[in-house]
Design a protein around this motif. Structure first.
Motif, short mmCIF file in Angstrom:
data_model
loop_
_atom_site.label_atom_id
_atom_site.label_comp_id
_atom_site.label_asym_id
_atom_site.label_seq_id
_atom_site.Cartn_x
_atom_site.Cartn_y
_atom_site.Cartn_z
N VAL A 183 -0.25 8.73 -7.01
CA VAL A 183 -0.57 7.47 -6.31
C VAL A 183 -1.52 7.92 -5.16
CG1 VAL A 183 0.03 5.64 -5.47
CG2 VAL A 183 1.33 6.29 -7.21
N SER A 184 -2.72 7.51 -4.89
CA SER A 184 -3.48 7.63 -3.88
C SER A 184 -3.94 6.31 -3.17
CB SER A 184 -4.36 8.51 -4.23
OG SER A 184 -5.37 7.98 -5.22
N TYR A 185 -4.22 6.52 -1.83
CA TYR A 185 -4.78 5.12 -1.21
C TYR A 185 -6.24 5.40 -0.86
CZ TYR A 185 -5.13 1.77 2.49
OH TYR A 185 -5.53 0.76 3.23
N ASP A 221 -4.93 0.81 -3.96
CA ASP A 221 -4.25 2.14 -4.40
C ASP A 221 -4.68 2.42 -5.82
OD1 ASP A 221 -2.48 2.30 -2.10
OD2 ASP A 221 -0.81 1.40 -2.98
N TYR A 246 7.74 -0.48 -2.01
CA TYR A 246 6.59 -0.44 -2.38
C TYR A 246 6.10 -1.65 -3.40
CZ TYR A 246 2.28 1.51 -4.47
OH TYR A 246 0.83 1.93 -4.75
N SER A 280 0.85 -1.17 0.18
CA SER A 280 -0.07 0.06 0.14
C SER A 280 1.00 1.16 -0.05
CB SER A 280 -0.87 0.05 1.30
OG SER A 280 -1.39 1.30 1.79
N PHE A 281 0.55 2.23 -0.90
CA PHE A 281 1.18 3.56 -0.90
C PHE A 281 1.08 4.03 0.47
CE2 PHE A 281 2.33 7.74 -2.46
CZ PHE A 281 3.81 7.50 -3.07
#
Length: 142
Positions: free
Chosen positions: A104-106, A113, A69, A28-29
């Motif tokens: 990149v978003s979670y 992600d 990552y 997970s970022f």
């Protein structure tokens, strides 16, 4: 990468990895960013005396993040990718289309992600990491 930077990254990898930080999700970022905020930043500043506003600080954080990552397999901002398949999108990007990862978003609600990508065809459609298939064809940082 200088020998100093490589040594620091190796020391960080020794101290902060899946075996030593079992409560964090390395796929997970958000998990990687939490590790950076809670451990990596502090070590770089206080243990290794690296200025947090320096390009070296950014370079080391970026490279440690890349290596960890998703075991170094996931795309990060600035990387160029090629879409292979977008199985669940009603209006997918065409396979083979190239784009640059903007962000990149979670998404904690679904524990996944998302990659915001600027595609060469002008579209800006997100990919879901682990569902949509793509390959990294150029890294933004070595």
């Amino acid at each position: 990468m200088t020998k100093f930077q490589e040594r620091i990254i190796n020391l960080l990898n020794k101290d902060y990895n899946k075996n030593t930080l079992t409560k964090f999700n390395f796929n997970s970022f958000g998990g990687i960013m939490d590790i950076c905020k809670n451990y990596i930043y502090d070590d770089l500043i206080n243990r290794y005396s690296i200025d947090e506003n320096s390009s070296e600080f950014y370079f080391i954080v970026r490279n440690w993040s890349r290596q960890n990552y998703g075991d170094g397999k996931y795309a990060m901002p600035g990387d160029t990718i090629r879409l292979i398949n977008m199985p669940d999108d009603p209006n997918p990007i065409e396979p083979g289309t190239v784009g640059v990862v903007k962000e990149v978003s979670y998404g904690p609600a679904f524990n996944e992600d998302y990659l915001t990508v600027n595609w060469e065809n002008g579209r800006s459609l997100k990919l879901i990491v682990g569902l949509d298939e793509f390959e990294r064809i150029k890294d933004s940082v070595k």
